[in-house]
Design a protein around this motif. Structure first.
Motif, PDB file in Angstrom:
ATOM      1  N   GLN A   1      -9.010 -11.203  10.293  1.00  0.00           N
ATOM      2  CA  GLN A   1     -10.400 -11.531  10.255  1.00  0.00           C
ATOM      3  C   GLN A   1     -10.771 -13.002  10.933  1.00  0.00           C
TER       4      GLN A   1
ATOM      5  N   LEU B   1     -17.084  -7.175  11.602  1.00  0.00           N
ATOM      6  CA  LEU B   1     -16.168  -8.208  11.184  1.00  0.00           C
ATOM      7  C   LEU B   1     -16.810  -9.446  10.383  1.00  0.00           C
TER       8      LEU B   1
ATOM      9  N   GLY C   1     -17.910  -8.378   6.898  1.00  0.00           N
ATOM     10  CA  GLY C   1     -16.629  -8.071   6.160  1.00  0.00           C
ATOM     11  C   GLY C   1     -16.447  -6.453   5.729  1.00  0.00           C
TER      12      GLY C   1
ATOM     13  N   THR D   1     -14.598  -4.418   7.176  1.00  0.00           N
ATOM     14  CA  THR D   1     -13.372  -3.653   7.333  1.00  0.00           C
ATOM     15  C   THR D   1     -12.659  -3.653   5.796  1.00  0.00           C
ATOM     16  N   TRP D   2     -13.160  -4.468   4.790  1.00  0.00           N
ATOM     17  CA  TRP D   2     -12.429  -4.413   3.569  1.00  0.00           C
ATOM     18  C   TRP D   2     -12.926  -3.316   2.846  1.00  0.00           C
TER      19      TRP D   2
ATOM     20  N   SER E   1      -4.731 -16.253  11.306  1.00  0.00           N
ATOM     21  CA  SER E   1      -6.279 -16.571  11.057  1.00  0.00           C
ATOM     22  C   SER E   1      -6.577 -18.090  10.597  1.00  0.00           C
TER      23      SER E   1
ATOM     24  N   ASN F   1      -7.905  -7.242   8.012  1.00  0.00           N
ATOM     25  CA  ASN F   1      -8.419  -8.320   7.335  1.00  0.00           C
ATOM     26  C   ASN F   1      -7.883  -9.413   7.455  1.00  0.00           C
TER      27      ASN F   1
END
Length: 1302
Positions: free
Chosen positions: A1168, A1137, A1140, A1142-1143, A932, A1165
């Protein structure tokens, strides 16, 4: 007259010498040592004489040496013993060209393939016992694996005993035909045989090798046993056998010329003096026993003796009295048996004149020298011998250094007859390193026993054991003192290094060794009653005299002599795994024998050791079969106060090979332990044995949960009932420890108990009233107020006792509570004999426990105690009365108001996963963050370098979000490495940076949602001055404010679990616990969890609203231009995504799906940045075109043209038509530069010319750049006021314009 008498004496002496000289060359050939039988044809053989019989044997050993001269091409036989009545080979040894064969009770046993070389001697030993199912064959000391040649063969009913009175042939097989031995043709061996001997005991492998030079006790290697007519006897010096222990039997006559009768005591002294004079210095005397021979047994032979007829003819008054003599000798150094036998014969056959004018003459044919395993200690007088000299039977045992092993038994020695004859007399060999010259004194002589301890220095190269026994025999008078036992303590050899430097090389080679020994032995003194002190001084003076035999010297010092008053072992009942043995009262130095309970035809022996505290030794139960073979057999064993220690040893032996103990076996074992504690006096020795057993149970792989309370009660009872110590005592085992401390109530203060352990199975170290160390795993401190809870009693009552316990196996305390596990060892404290439980103390008990697994910031620990009443009486953890005082990653300190078993529970639902999954998650995290970081760096560089990509607001917000995520990933990657330096300031800086970039990432995700809300949801354009500048102030400033506030309010909030005593290292993955982060729970939940929760709630709401808005727009679009499902899913994934969302998976990482959610959370994450790069770079056409324009060459390069405007982002909209309603729709507006205005205008005009189709939802999916709020372009030359007052339509109006153009 006197002259005539002297003349006659001289004449008789010369006559005896003449007679002896005439027979010097006639050496008797009774012994065959040094001789071999040469079977030069297959028909040569020897057979056992008819008068020699083999007795019935239940075990045996047969040894012989053989050598082949011609390679065998057919079956051959070394020896064969046939049953007297049944036609089969009772016992035999032979072979084929490629293997050996043993015959036993008609069955044939084969060895593995083996080829015997020519002209090479082999030592073969065949052993068997009725307790074994097959014979054992050793060749040169190596055991061969024998297998039955025919599996169908069955053992006859008499196979448990060797048949007596059979026929034996050597070198060939034979048959019995009407009692006549007939040789079987073509079964003989062509070669040589020697040293054929038979013992009535089964020898072990070690004995086969170590005592191979001794003669048999059933059949000796002597000529008188064999019919030697069919085999040639040869001397052979190549087959030598060196040995040191010999037994000599002979008959000698004492010739007295004055007519007086020679008493046996005088005869013994004369024999002793004679043997010392005629034998060489290398031969040492151990025992000389003398017995008078009766007239009836020898008068015929006496009358026929030539020398005696001569003596009587010359001097009728001459008295000639004959005696049996039994002598034990040691030859140092060891010599060949044949050489020793010849030396003894040559030395003893010569007539000897005693200084008292008596003559001694040994009968040549009676001199027999036999190599023996050890010296016999019990002497049985033959029926035809008058016991004029009786001997107290004793067994002499020498305790040797650990490297020496000897078998100790009792032996019976039969004084030989005048005519040598081999019989089947049973003889049990004994091992004894010390014997004595034995005599018996008259009735007025008393017996006293003393124990002597001394340190000696031996100079010279020798066997210390042998030389010490010889020294004791020589220095103590044999007619008064007998050495009964000699024990050599572990020795330490010393040299003189200070003299080495002054010696030449040859001197160093010849320098003799000095060995310092410590020895203990017992002495039997037979003399008239006298002062004991005087006898002790006499023994001391005799021992302190230097001893020198020419090659060896012995010096003595530190002699301590004590009288032995206890001369017997009392009767005792012994409970063992092999049954109950009732040992009778036995005199010291003797053996007691009892039949085995399970197999009565076998015996068990036990030695009564004579010493200052005469006691029983460990019984020899080797021949007995076990009665208690399994743990359930313990149910038949009754525990008493006398046999408790024996039962403990039985349990220990049964548990030795049990890795798992089932429920019923645990019930049996624990019940027996409970009985032992309740019925016995628990001494420290018994208590240690009990603790060892409990430790073995705890280490076993067994289900202990139903027995936890029982084990705890037994352990506590051991400490409560233990006696025989002063002040305090500690019992330790690998998994458990007990300390008991007797206290004085009025003087009681703080009492502490600590445990050091490496948690690797070693025995823990216990300390009382000492400060805890760094490696302490458990520590408990009792307050002074505890003295008020001590039991009150009179002064005669034993003082109060405080007991501490430590348990190093957490599996003993399994709890049925889900989600919690014991994360420490268990420590307890209790007070003996209290009337009620100790609780509600005014001052708390402080307990500090080391974590088995280091905890992290988010782990919840709980101080608990073991409640015996929980879980229906099985016990369980309870937190009442205990609270956590403080906790770190390694230790937790608890405060409790009562005494019991304490521990620390860990909430496993919040603890790290198992090591394997944790390692996988760690690898995924670091790899994902690295990927990432690379992708985020490319994304930021792309949007920063290419000016056309960053003109709109969504692109600028995207750049800031990527910068925040890039900083988060980079700080995370180097965090563990920075923490490993051990600098707190550096660790605080790393933790602060990580906290800041995490909050900044959350903040910019929230700002993405705000911008999306303005662009898609708001229907009126709103003018926001300095739009991006204000976003930057919030996105970067708000996290900074939060971090500064944390540093101000709680400066200890940032740190690491381990920031001291660390060294720089690069193994970050293996040191994941060493991490700089927030350590304070409150700070973490307020500044991270609460902040992230607010951001994600808002983003989720915006996400739902945006999806609803897109759905409405899709519903209003014509059916022909609607996008497919995959396009819609890509759009949703991009929004998820970017916002955020997915957090939020981290909030659901609990319960059964916790591990799956952790993998999902980690993967989404950490990657990401990769997803952002994929959706906002790789899938955007305008970004790809910019790469092709500026980075590619050749045919891949794209020239910059008007097509750029066609692929512009969705945020670039067309110039609005003159529709008053739509023109009046406001949009978010910001003052831009003139260059931006011109670019937007040109983009609008180009799009009007090239695009005439209505866009669909795929425009949003394909572009994936969120709508932006921007200024509207105006016509060239328009006034500035008009450009500021007429905003451009937003992304929503742009879609409507496109629909109208359709």
């Amino acid at each position: 007259m006197i002259f005539v008498q002297n003349l006659l004496n001289v004449f008789v002496s010369l006559s005896l010498l003449r007679i002896s000289a005439s027979t010097v060359e006639r050496v008797p050939q009774l012994s065959l040592w040094g001789k071999v039988v040469d079977f030069n044809t297959e028909f040569n053989h020897w057979k056992l004489k008819p008068h020699v019989s083999i007795p019935a044997l239940q075990e045996l050993t047969v040894c012989l040496s053989l050598r082949f001269e011609v390679q065998a091409t057919s079956p051959w036989t070394a020896f064969m013993y046939r049953h007297p009545d049944i036609q089969y080979a009772e016992l035999g040894l032979g072979g084929w060209p490629d293997h050996l064969v043993v015959w036993l009770f008609g069955r044939e046993w084969k060895s593995p393939q083996i080829k015997l070389r020519l002209s090479q001697w082999y030592s073969l030993c065949l052993t068997w016992s009725h307790t074994k199912d097959k014979p054992a064959l050793y060749i040169d000391g190596n055991l061969l694996d024998m297998t039955a040649a025919h599996s169908s063969d069955t053992c006859p009913s008499s196979c448990h005993i060797l048949a007596p009175n059979g026929t034996l042939t050597l070198g060939v097989s034979h048959l019995l035909n009407n009692g006549i031995v007939e040789i079987i043709p073509f079964t003989g061996m062509v070669g040589k045989v020697s040293l054929f001997r038979v013992w009535q005991q089964e020898r072990s492998k070690q004995e086969v090798t170590s005592v191979n030079c001794t003669d048999g006790d059933v059949l000796k290697w002597e000529r008188d046993n064999w019919d030697t007519r069919m085999g040639t006897e040869l001397s052979n010096s190549s087959l030598q056998c060196e040995w040191s222990c010999y037994e000599v039997r002979l008959i000698f006559a004492i010739i007295c010329y004055d007519g007086h009768n020679t008493e046996v005591y005088t005869a013994r002294d004369i024999a002793h003096h004679w043997l010392r004079d005629v034998l060489p210095e290398s031969i040492y005397l151990h025992r000389v026993s003398v017995f008078e021979v009766t007239r009836s047994s020898t008068e015929d032979g006496l009358e026929k003796s030539h020398d005696n007829r001569l003596v009587r003819h010359i001097h009728p008054n001459t008295n000639n009295k004959r005696f049996h003599c039994l002598v034990h000798i040691s030859v140092i150094p060891s010599l060949d048996v044949a050489a020793v036998q010849n030396e003894m014969y040559v030395d003893l056959r010569v007539p000897y004149q005693h200084p008292s004018r008596l003559h001694v003459k040994a009968e040549e044919d009676s001199i027999h020298t036999t190599p023996v395993e050890s010296f016999s200690t019990d002497t049985t007088i033959p029926p035809d011998v008058v016991p004029v000299a009786t001997t107290k039977a004793t067994t002499t045992t020498t305790t040797l250094p650990p490297t020496t092993t000897l078998k100790t038994t009792t032996s019976t020695t039969t004084t030989p007859q005048t005519t040598p004859q081999t019989t089947g007399t049973k003889s049990t060999s004994a091992s004894a390193a010390t014997e004595a010259i034995t005599t018996t004194s008259p009735a007025n002589i008393s017996e006293l026993y003393f124990e002597v301890k001394a340190n000696v220095s031996i100079t010279g190269n020798c066997d210390a054991k042998q030389i010490l026994s010889t020294w004791l025999v020589s220095c103590l008078p044999g007619d008064m003192m007998t050495v009964l036992d000699l024990q050599l303590l572990p020795k330490a050899q010393r040299y003189y290094p200070d003299l080495q430097s002054n010696l030449t090389a040859s001197d160093r080679m010849s320098k003799r060794r000095v060995s310092r020994e410590s020895c203990v032995f017992q002495v039997q003194v037979m003399m008239s009653p006298s002062d004991t002190q005087e006898i002790e001084e006499q023994i001391r003076d005799l021992l302190l005299k230097p001893y020198n035999n020419g090659s060896i010297t012995v010096e003595t010092k530190d002699v301590k002599i004590s009288r032995i008053l206890i001369l017997k072992c009392t009767a005792e009942t012994d409970q063992t795994m092999k049954g109950v043995f009732e040992w009778p009262a036995t005199s010291g130095g003797e053996n007691a024998t009892r039949p085995c309970p399970k197999n009565p035809h076998h015996n068990a022996t036990r030695h009564c050791k004579l010493c200052l505290s005469t006691r029983w030794m460990t019984p020899d139960l080797e021949d007995c079969s076990p009665v208690v073979e399994t743990i359930p057999d313990l149910d038949h064993v009754q525990v008493t106060a006398d046999n408790s220690l024996d039962v403990v040893e039985m349990i220990k032996a049964l548990l030795r090979n049990h890795s798992t103990i089932n429920y019923h076996e645990l019930v049996t074992v624990l019940n027996k332990l409970e009985d032992i504690v309740n019925l016995s006096v628990v001494t420290p020795h018994l208590g240690q044995a009990l603790i060892n057993i409990i430790s073995d149970i705890l280490e076993s792989d067994s289900n202990l949960l139903p027995f936890t309370n029982m084990i705890l009660n037994i352990t506590e009872a051991v400490g409560d009932r233990m006696v025989g110590y002063e002040g305090s005592y500690t019992l330790v085992a690998p998994t458990i420890a007990i300390s008991v401390v007797d206290v004085v109530p009025d003087q009681f203060g703080t009492l502490t108990f600590g445990v050091l352990s490496d948690r690797a199975g070693s025995t823990p170290e216990i300390f009382i009233n000492r400060c805890p160390f760094n490696s302490t795993v458990a520590f408990i401190s009792l307050p002074p107020v505890l003295q008020h809870s001590f039991p009150q009693g009179d002064q005669n009552q034993s003082p109060p006792r405080v007991q501490f316990q430590f348990y190093g196996i957490p599996m003993l305390f399994k709890s049925s509570e889900k989600g919690q596990t014991l994360n420490s060892f268990v420590v307890s404290a209790s007070v003996t004999n209290t009337s009620s439980p100790i609780k509600d103390l005014d001052e708390d008990v402080r307990v500090t426990l080391h974590h088995l697994i280091p905890t992290t910031l988010h782990d919840a620990v709980k101080c608990v105690y073991w409640n015996f009443n929980k879980n229906y009486g099985n016990g369980g953890w309870d937190g009442n009365g205990c609270r956590k005082y403080n906790s770190s990653s390694d230790y937790t300190t608890c405060l409790c108001d009562h005494l019991t078993h304490f521990g620390v529970l860990l909430d496993v639902s919040r603890t790290p996963v198992d090591p394997a999954n944790e390692q996988i998650l760690t690898i995924i995290t670091y790899v994902g963050c690295g990927v990432s970081s690379l992708c985020l760096g490319i994304t930021v560089l792309t949007y920063t370098v290419f000016e056309k990509l960053r003109r709109d607001y969504p692109s600028q917000i995207l750049i800031n979000l990527c910068l925040a995520l890039l900083g988060l990933n980079l700080v995370f990657l180097v965090n563990s490495w920075l923490s490993s330096w051990g600098l707190r300031a550096l660790c605080v800086a790393a933790a602060t940076a990580l906290h800041y970039f995490l909050l900044a990432s959350f903040t910019w995700m929230g700002l993405e949602a705000v911008n999306m809300y303005f662009a898609l949801v708001k229907v009126f354009n709103v003018y926001v001055p300095s739009y991006i500048l204000k976003f930057c102030a919030v996105g970067w400033g708000l996290p900074l404010v939060i971090c500064i506030m944390v540093l101000i309010l709680n400066r200890e909030a940032y740190g690491s679990h381990l920031y001291t005593d660390a060294q720089p290292r690069l193994d970050i993955l293996d040191q994941s616990d060493d991490f700089c982060w927030l350590e304070d729970n409150v700070t973490f939940y307020v500044s991270v969890v609460a902040f992230a929760l607010l951001i994600f709630l808002f983003n989720t709401a915006v996400f739902v609203v945006v999806l609803i808005q897109i759905r409405h727009m899709r519903a209003n679009s014509p059916a022909g231009i609607r996008s497919g499902l995959m396009h819609d899913l890509k759009g949703v994934a991009s929004l998820t995504l970017l916002l955020g969302l997915t957090w939020t998976v981290g909030f659901f990482s609990w319960g059964p799906a916790r591990l799956f959610m952790l993998y999902l959370f980690t993967g989404l994450n950490t990657l990401q940045g990769l997803f952002i790069f994929f959706f906002h770079c790789l899938m955007k056409e305008n970004v790809r075109k910019q790469w092709r324009i500026h980075l590619c060459f050749g045919r891949f390069r794209l020239e910059e043209c008007s097509e750029w405007s066609h692929s512009a982002s969705a945020g670039v909209v067309a110039k609005p038509k003159s529709n008053p309603l739509r023109a009046s729709v406001p949009s978010v507006h910001s003052v831009k530069s003139s260059s931006t205005e011109s670019t937007s205008a040109s983009s609008d005009s180009s799009q009007r010319d090239t695009s005439c189709k209505r866009p669909n939802l795929g425009l949003f999916v394909n572009s994936l750049i969120l709508p932006r709020a921007q200024r509207s372009p105006t016509a060239a030359g328009g006034p500035a006021a008009q450009r500021e007052m007429n905003p451009t339509p937003g992304w929503r109006n742009h879609l409507l314009d496109q629909q109208e153009q359709r």
